[in-house]
Design an enzyme around this catalytic site. Structure first.
Site, short mmCIF file in Angstrom:
data_model
loop_
_atom_site.label_atom_id
_atom_site.label_comp_id
_atom_site.label_asym_id
_atom_site.label_seq_id
_atom_site.Cartn_x
_atom_site.Cartn_y
_atom_site.Cartn_z
N MET A 47 0.84 -1.20 0.00
CA MET A 47 0.00 0.00 0.00
C MET A 47 0.87 1.24 0.00
O MET A 47 2.02 1.21 0.46
CB MET A 47 -0.88 0.02 1.26
CG MET A 47 -1.60 -1.27 1.57
SD MET A 47 -2.95 -1.58 0.43
CE MET A 47 -4.17 -0.45 1.08
N PRO A 110 -2.90 -0.13 -5.29
CA PRO A 110 -2.58 1.29 -5.45
C PRO A 110 -2.82 2.04 -4.16
O PRO A 110 -3.20 1.46 -3.14
CB PRO A 110 -3.57 1.74 -6.54
CG PRO A 110 -4.76 0.84 -6.34
CD PRO A 110 -4.18 -0.49 -5.92
N GLY A 112 -4.26 3.64 -1.11
CA GLY A 112 -5.54 3.50 -0.43
C GLY A 112 -6.40 2.37 -0.93
O GLY A 112 -7.60 2.39 -0.76
N CYS A 113 -5.83 1.38 -1.60
CA CYS A 113 -6.61 0.26 -2.11
C CYS A 113 -7.39 -0.37 -0.98
O CYS A 113 -6.85 -0.69 0.06
CB CYS A 113 -5.69 -0.77 -2.76
SG CYS A 113 -6.51 -2.32 -3.16
N GLY A 114 -8.70 -0.59 -1.19
CA GLY A 114 -9.51 -1.15 -0.13
C GLY A 114 -9.96 -2.56 -0.40
O GLY A 114 -10.76 -3.09 0.35
#
Length: 278
Positions: A47, A110, A112-114
């Site tokens: 992240m 990428p 802040g990938c959740g």
């Protein structure tokens, strides 16, 4: 360890300047670095995040992504700074490590990938466990929760470039707040802070407050934390509203000084009704 804020030189132009020319200045900006998560040496995700509250980040990420069922599954967390970034080495206890390694995944996300660790569309769309009933909050309490964040957003006060996630309770006010360049990261850090402080199971009596928009993963993570009410300053996505409806979460958003809008399960906010929700 690298600092979360860096001051850099810049050229400044202001419309109200008497000379209307460029002047030399400086600007405080948030640091952003690659954070790699490993669980018992197995790579899981990378992240981009703010290098602060990293132990909270490791614990919260493990919890909200469903890697571990509780804080008790984690043995230790190591923060290792490397040339290319920072590695968060999470060591799970034997039973939980065996379960994790059995479903090991390896990917990179990428900023802040959740949806890290998700391998299929069905898995990405699966609703989290239903939230508890919780308590009823008054509109004034919701407004107080929202307004409580600003004074404690230390990184944002200096940089104007980071998100915040806070947890507010009527009896105690703002219990915890975490900031990060990624909105998902801020929420993960909040989850970790709450768990490490012994508040991991007390979400039903408070409100999660977000300074960002609400996308589906923010709803999923909030439900995993156990908070039945989420309030955000920006609007939700349509998918986030459907997910909140499915897991029983009360979603209020577009919170401003003059009010807010309730999108799902209004019964937890006094005075709101189903007929008021589109």
């Amino acid at each position: 360890m690298m600092k979360p804020i860096v001051r850099v030189p810049c050229s400044v132009w202001r419309a109200d300047s008497a000379s209307a020319t460029m002047t030399a200045g400086t600007r405080a900006i948030p640091e952003e670095t690659a954070i790699a998560f490993t669980f018992n040496t197995a790579s899981y995700a990378v992240m981009m995040a703010t290098p602060q509250d990293l132990e909270d980040f490791a614990v919260g990420f493990a919890l909200t992504e469903g890697i571990v069922p509780s804080l008790e599954a984690i043995d230790t967390v190591e923060v290792v700074e490397e040339e290319a970034g920072i590695e968060l080495r999470v060591w799970l206890k034997a039973k939980d490590a065996a379960e994790f390694l059995g479903r090991r995944r390896k990917l990179a996300g990428p900023t802040g990938c959740g949806l890290c660790g998700v391998e299929s569309l069905i898995e990405a769309m699966r609703p989290p466990p239903a939230v508890s009933q919780g308590r009823v909050f008054t509109p004034d309490e919701i407004m107080t929760a929202v307004s409580s964040l600003a004074a404690h957003q230390e990184l944002n006060r200096e940089t104007r470039a980071v998100h915040a996630a806070g947890f507010w309770e009527p009896a105690r006010g703002l219990v915890a707040i975490r900031e990060d360049v990624g909105r998902h990261n801020a929420l993960d850090k909040l989850a970790g802070a709450r768990a490490r402080d012994g508040g991991g199971g007390g979400g039903a009596h408070g409100v999660i407050v977000l300074t960002s928009r609400v996308a589906i993963e923010m709803v999923q993570k909030s439900a995993m934390i156990g908070a039945p009410v989420v309030v955000a300053v920006s609007a939700p996505t349509a998918l986030a509203v459907r997910m909140a409806e499915a897991c029983g979460l009360t979603l209020a958003a577009v919170a401003r000084k003059d009010g807010f809008e309730v999108f799902t399960h209004p019964h937890r906010i006094a005075g709101a009704s189903k007929s008021d929700v589109a």
